[in-house]
Design a protein around this motif. Sequence first.
Motif, PDB file in Angstrom:
ATOM      1  N   GLY A  72     -90.146 -60.758  92.986  1.00  0.00           N
ATOM      2  CA  GLY A  72     -89.534 -60.247  94.196  1.00  0.00           C
ATOM      3  C   GLY A  72     -90.560 -60.048  95.293  1.00  0.00           C
ATOM      4  N   ALA A  73     -90.279 -59.106  96.194  1.00  0.00           N
ATOM      5  CA  ALA A  73     -91.169 -58.832  97.325  1.00  0.00           C
ATOM      6  C   ALA A  73     -90.835 -57.470  97.912  1.00  0.00           C
ATOM      7  N   LEU A  74     -91.836 -56.871  98.530  1.00  0.00           N
ATOM      8  CA  LEU A  74     -91.662 -55.612  99.242  1.00  0.00           C
ATOM      9  C   LEU A  74     -92.754 -55.502 100.281  1.00  0.00           C
ATOM     10  N   THR A  75     -92.582 -54.569 101.205  1.00  0.00           N
ATOM     11  CA  THR A  75     -93.596 -54.274 102.207  1.00  0.00           C
ATOM     12  C   THR A  75     -94.174 -52.898 101.906  1.00  0.00           C
ATOM     13  N   VAL A  76     -95.492 -52.811 101.917  1.00  0.00           N
ATOM     14  CA  VAL A  76     -96.191 -51.552 101.713  1.00  0.00           C
ATOM     15  C   VAL A  76     -96.718 -51.100 103.077  1.00  0.00           C
ATOM     16  N   TRP A  77     -96.266 -49.924 103.524  1.00  0.00           N
ATOM     17  CA  TRP A  77     -96.744 -49.353 104.779  1.00  0.00           C
ATOM     18  C   TRP A  77     -97.775 -48.303 104.432  1.00  0.00           C
ATOM     19  N   ILE A  78     -98.980 -48.448 104.994  1.00  0.00           N
ATOM     20  CA  ILE A  78    -100.065 -47.511 104.743  1.00  0.00           C
ATOM     21  C   ILE A  78    -100.482 -46.868 106.059  1.00  0.00           C
ATOM     22  N   TYR A  79    -100.947 -45.622 105.975  1.00  0.00           N
ATOM     23  CA  TYR A  79    -101.254 -44.838 107.168  1.00  0.00           C
ATOM     24  C   TYR A  79    -102.338 -43.836 106.800  1.00  0.00           C
ATOM     25  N   ASP A  80    -103.369 -43.751 107.642  1.00  0.00           N
ATOM     26  CA  ASP A  80    -104.457 -42.816 107.351  1.00  0.00           C
ATOM     27  C   ASP A  80    -104.516 -41.633 108.315  1.00  0.00           C
ATOM     28  N   GLY A  81    -103.430 -41.421 109.040  1.00  0.00           N
ATOM     29  CA  GLY A  81    -103.388 -40.335 110.007  1.00  0.00           C
ATOM     30  C   GLY A  81    -103.737 -40.789 111.409  1.00  0.00           C
ATOM     31  N   THR A  82    -104.374 -41.952 111.509  1.00  0.00           N
ATOM     32  CA  THR A  82    -104.734 -42.533 112.802  1.00  0.00           C
ATOM     33  C   THR A  82    -104.220 -43.965 112.922  1.00  0.00           C
ATOM     34  N   HIS A  83    -104.494 -44.748 111.913  1.00  0.00           N
ATOM     35  CA  HIS A  83    -104.124 -46.166 111.928  1.00  0.00           C
ATOM     36  C   HIS A  83    -103.054 -46.443 110.873  1.00  0.00           C
ATOM     37  N   GLU A  84    -102.251 -47.470 111.134  1.00  0.00           N
ATOM     38  CA  GLU A  84    -101.220 -47.865 110.181  1.00  0.00           C
ATOM     39  C   GLU A  84    -101.221 -49.376 110.037  1.00  0.00           C
ATOM     40  N   LYS A  85    -100.635 -49.823 108.934  1.00  0.00           N
ATOM     41  CA  LYS A  85    -100.622 -51.251 108.640  1.00  0.00           C
ATOM     42  C   LYS A  85     -99.515 -51.522 107.631  1.00  0.00           C
ATOM     43  N   SER A  86     -98.877 -52.667 107.764  1.00  0.00           N
ATOM     44  CA  SER A  86     -97.886 -53.123 106.783  1.00  0.00           C
ATOM     45  C   SER A  86     -98.431 -54.333 106.049  1.00  0.00           C
ATOM     46  N   ILE A  87     -98.257 -54.336 104.735  1.00  0.00           N
ATOM     47  CA  ILE A  87     -98.741 -55.429 103.889  1.00  0.00           C
ATOM     48  C   ILE A  87     -97.581 -55.897 103.031  1.00  0.00           C
ATOM     49  N   ARG A  88     -97.314 -57.186 103.048  1.00  0.00           N
ATOM     50  CA  ARG A  88     -96.239 -57.758 102.232  1.00  0.00           C
ATOM     51  C   ARG A  88     -96.812 -58.167 100.888  1.00  0.00           C
ATOM     52  N   LEU A  89     -96.206 -57.676  99.808  1.00  0.00           N
ATOM     53  CA  LEU A  89     -96.570 -58.094  98.456  1.00  0.00           C
ATOM     54  C   LEU A  89     -95.448 -58.974  97.932  1.00  0.00           C
ATOM     55  N   ASP A  90     -95.766 -60.212  97.617  1.00  0.00           N
ATOM     56  CA  ASP A  90     -94.743 -61.157  97.169  1.00  0.00           C
ATOM     57  C   ASP A  90     -95.295 -62.207  96.215  1.00  0.00           C
ATOM     58  N   ARG A  91     -96.429 -61.887  95.586  1.00  0.00           N
ATOM     59  CA  ARG A  91     -97.065 -62.815  94.647  1.00  0.00           C
ATOM     60  C   ARG A  91     -97.553 -62.051  93.423  1.00  0.00           C
ATOM     61  N   PRO A  92     -97.376 -62.615  92.239  1.00  0.00           N
ATOM     62  CA  PRO A  92     -97.840 -61.928  91.030  1.00  0.00           C
ATOM     63  C   PRO A  92     -99.346 -62.026  90.802  1.00  0.00           C
ATOM     64  N   ASP A  93    -100.028 -62.880  91.574  1.00  0.00           N
ATOM     65  CA  ASP A  93    -101.460 -63.099  91.354  1.00  0.00           C
ATOM     66  C   ASP A  93    -102.338 -62.348  92.356  1.00  0.00           C
ATOM     67  N   GLN A  94    -101.806 -61.251  92.886  1.00  0.00           N
ATOM     68  CA  GLN A  94    -102.616 -60.380  93.730  1.00  0.00           C
ATOM     69  C   GLN A  94    -102.062 -58.962  93.647  1.00  0.00           C
ATOM     70  N   GLY A  95    -102.909 -58.014  93.948  1.00  0.00           N
ATOM     71  CA  GLY A  95    -102.481 -56.621  93.941  1.00  0.00           C
ATOM     72  C   GLY A  95    -103.137 -55.879  95.077  1.00  0.00           C
ATOM     73  N   LEU A  96    -102.582 -54.740  95.423  1.00  0.00           N
ATOM     74  CA  LEU A  96    -103.081 -53.928  96.519  1.00  0.00           C
ATOM     75  C   LEU A  96    -103.669 -52.639  95.974  1.00  0.00           C
TER      76      LEU A  96
END
Length: 144
Positions: A72-96
């Motif tokens: 499957g696939a999902l989007t991971v939204w990360i935030y450090d209190g100042t900056h934010e970023k979205s990362i799409r995970l949709d492959r079994p051969d990588q991890g965050l």
Amino acid sequence: MNDKQWYSIEDCTILPLKQFSDDRGSLVPIECGTDMPFVPQRVFTTFAVPGGTTRGEHANLETHEFIVCPSGALTVWIYDGTHEKSIRLDRPDQGLIVPPTVWIELREFVADTCIVVLASHSYNAKEYIRDLPSFEAFRKGQDQ
């Protein structure tokens, strides 16, 4: 609090994993301590997430997480209190890798998505910040 390690979204890293494929299918091994920077103390999986659902919605104070999406696939939204970023995970051969002190939300799950999370620490409810305003206040106090 000054002795605490503070992380940012720049510390959230996509790590490639080895994949071995032949006519029988594919295999993606994860060597703990080799393919990822910690040996997990806890592993859990999330699946059958209804469309439109957001999961995560927390920051850990000590735990590092390694999130893999084998199907499957999902989007991971990360935030450090100042900056934010979205990362799409949709492959079994990588991890965050998501380190502590970074807010994480899991969003935009497609049907039949399954994720596996390897965590550096056993579950401890006391090391979670579970609402965004508290997290933002926590991060604002990082230099005090």
